[in-house]
Write an enzyme that holds these catalytic residues in place. Structure first.
Site, short mmCIF file in Angstrom:
data_model
loop_
_atom_site.label_atom_id
_atom_site.label_comp_id
_atom_site.label_asym_id
_atom_site.label_seq_id
_atom_site.Cartn_x
_atom_site.Cartn_y
_atom_site.Cartn_z
N ALA A 1 0.86 -1.20 0.00
CA ALA A 1 0.00 0.00 0.00
C ALA A 1 0.89 1.24 0.00
CB ALA A 1 -0.97 -0.01 1.19
N LEU A 2 1.77 1.28 -0.97
CA LEU A 2 2.87 2.25 -0.95
C LEU A 2 2.40 3.68 -1.20
CD1 LEU A 2 5.57 0.24 -2.94
CD2 LEU A 2 5.13 0.28 -0.48
N GLY B 1 5.87 8.33 1.36
CA GLY B 1 6.79 8.05 2.48
C GLY B 1 7.67 6.84 2.17
N HIS B 2 7.04 5.77 1.67
CA HIS B 2 7.82 4.58 1.28
C HIS B 2 8.79 4.94 0.15
CE1 HIS B 2 3.97 2.57 2.70
NE2 HIS B 2 4.87 1.93 3.43
N GLY C 1 11.68 4.26 8.29
CA GLY C 1 11.09 5.60 8.41
C GLY C 1 11.03 6.06 9.86
N GLN C 2 11.33 7.35 10.04
CA GLN C 2 11.25 7.95 11.37
C GLN C 2 9.80 7.99 11.87
OE1 GLN C 2 12.30 12.13 11.59
NE2 GLN C 2 13.56 11.71 13.38
N ASP D 1 7.89 5.66 12.27
CA ASP D 1 7.74 4.59 13.26
C ASP D 1 8.97 4.61 14.17
OD1 ASP D 1 5.25 3.09 12.23
OD2 ASP D 1 6.46 3.41 10.45
N SER E 1 -0.46 4.13 5.23
CA SER E 1 -1.40 3.30 4.47
C SER E 1 -2.77 3.33 5.12
CB SER E 1 -0.89 1.86 4.42
OG SER E 1 0.48 1.85 4.12
P1 AMP Z 1 5.04 -0.11 6.46
O1 AMP Z 1 4.73 -0.52 5.06
O2 AMP Z 1 3.98 0.71 7.10
O3 AMP Z 1 5.52 -1.27 7.31
O4 AMP Z 1 6.28 0.88 6.33
C1 AMP Z 1 7.46 0.51 5.69
C2 AMP Z 1 8.52 1.53 5.99
O5 AMP Z 1 8.10 2.81 5.51
C3 AMP Z 1 8.79 1.67 7.50
O6 AMP Z 1 10.18 1.82 7.71
C4 AMP Z 1 8.03 2.93 7.84
O7 AMP Z 1 8.56 3.61 8.96
C5 AMP Z 1 8.23 3.74 6.57
N1 AMP Z 1 7.21 4.79 6.46
C6 AMP Z 1 5.87 4.61 6.58
N2 AMP Z 1 5.24 5.82 6.48
C7 AMP Z 1 6.22 6.74 6.31
C8 AMP Z 1 6.21 8.16 6.17
N3 AMP Z 1 5.08 8.87 6.18
N4 AMP Z 1 7.40 8.80 6.01
C9 AMP Z 1 8.56 8.09 6.01
N5 AMP Z 1 8.63 6.75 6.14
C10 AMP Z 1 7.48 6.09 6.31
#
Ligand code: AMP
Length: 282
Positions: A32-33, A36-37, A147-148, A150, A186
């Site tokens: 669900a990119l 941020g990703h 990502g910061q 999290d 997401s």
């Molecule tokens: P997820 O798919 O939610 O597990 O996120 C994958 C990576 O993307 C993790 O390292 C998250 O911290 C990072 N991430 C998610 N949302 C953001 C954002 N808004 N800005 C920067 N990094 C993000």
């Protein structure tokens, strides 16, 4: 862009990169990119020779089956996006590939597992730690990008790398926000239009908190004001709001400008749980 489904397929590619002495950047995601990703991907593309993105919705890190079931799946769009950015390969393991048997091991991160996200999502970081350790073993990255957004997850991964002596560098990428300040997630896709207008109050509130702390107000007073202000919004309920050390997650009762600290929060907007954080002193 190569699509890799099994460990064996990846191992032979990884061996080639070792032989050519190429650095490997790894961006783990649950799909669900959003932008941020893509910021993490852009960092990897600029800092390393070869970029692999994984998409895997990890069942062991969800403490609610409903949350796991409802996690958005936009795989074809994700693959098109990654391809258009020039990503070299995506790893798309099935649950059976990563967990041929239900895992027995559970990694306890001590204090980090018990506060904030650890407290409100019991078992979450055990699941994150396990899947990231597995992925690091399989992928063998030179650099991994997180990502910061999290922040506590970053602290957990830092401990994982240190305690298990993983031979890789971690790069932390700043939080990407919508124009109105809402941290991209997401989960934002599941906010209804009314909830979507309220959600940015979390970030604007944190910015106010920062200003007030830096101007000398006490944390106790600032926190009480923030909670009171948000309590006026019916669809919004704060789960936690804490001032912490950004690596140890020691919880501070008072603010001191002398060492690093961040505010972290979790809130429900309607039924959707959002988290965010803001560094006060870096
Ligand atoms: P997820 O798919 O939610 O597990 O996120 C994958 C990576 O993307 C993790 O390292 C998250 O911290 C990072 N991430 C998610 N949302 C953001 C954002 N808004 N800005 C920067 N990094 C993000």
């Amino acid at each position: 862009m190569k699509r890799i489904y099994t460990e064996a397929e990846w191992k032979s590619l990884r061996f080639g990169l070792f032989q050519e002495n190429k650095s490997l950047g790894f961006v783990p995601t649950m799909g669900a990119l959003h932008q941020g990703h893509l910021d993490l991907v852009a960092e990897s593309l600029s800092q390393t020779d070869y970029t692999l993105v994984s998409i895997f919705v990890n069942p062991t890190q969800f403490n609610s089956h409903e949350d796991f079931q409802n996690y958005p799946n936009t795989l074809e769009a994700d693959l098109a996006l990654l391809d258009s950015k020039g990503v070299d390969a995506v790893f798309l393991p099935s649950t059976d590939t990563l967990y041929p048997k239900p895992p027995q091991l559970s990694i306890d991160f001590g204090h980090l597992s018990r506060v904030l996200e650890g407290k409100f999502r019991p078992g979450h970081f055990n699941g994150v730690g396990l899947v990231v350790a597995k992925l690091f073993h399989i992928i063998q990255p030179t650099v991994a990008f997180f990502g910061q957004k999290d922040l506590q997850q970053v602290a957990v991964i830092r401990r994982l790398v240190f305690d298990f002596s993983f031979d890789l560098d971690l790069v932390v990428v700043p939080t990407r926000r919508e124009i109105d300040g809402l941290a991209m997630s997401s989960r934002n896709l599941r906010l209804d239009p009314q909830e979507r207008t309220i959600a940015p109050l979390l970030y604007s509130g944190m910015q106010e908190v920062k200003q007030h702390l830096l101007s000398g107000m006490s944390w106790k007073e600032v926190k009480a004001n923030f909670l009171k202000q948000l309590a006026a919004q019916k669809q919004l309920s704060i789960e936690y709001l804490e001032l912490v050390h950004p690596e140890t997650f020691e919880i501070y009762e008072t603010f001191s400008p002398l060492g690093p600290c961040s505010i972290c929060l979790a809130a429900y907007v309607g039924k959707i749980r959002l988290i965010d954080n803001l560094p006060i002193i870096e």
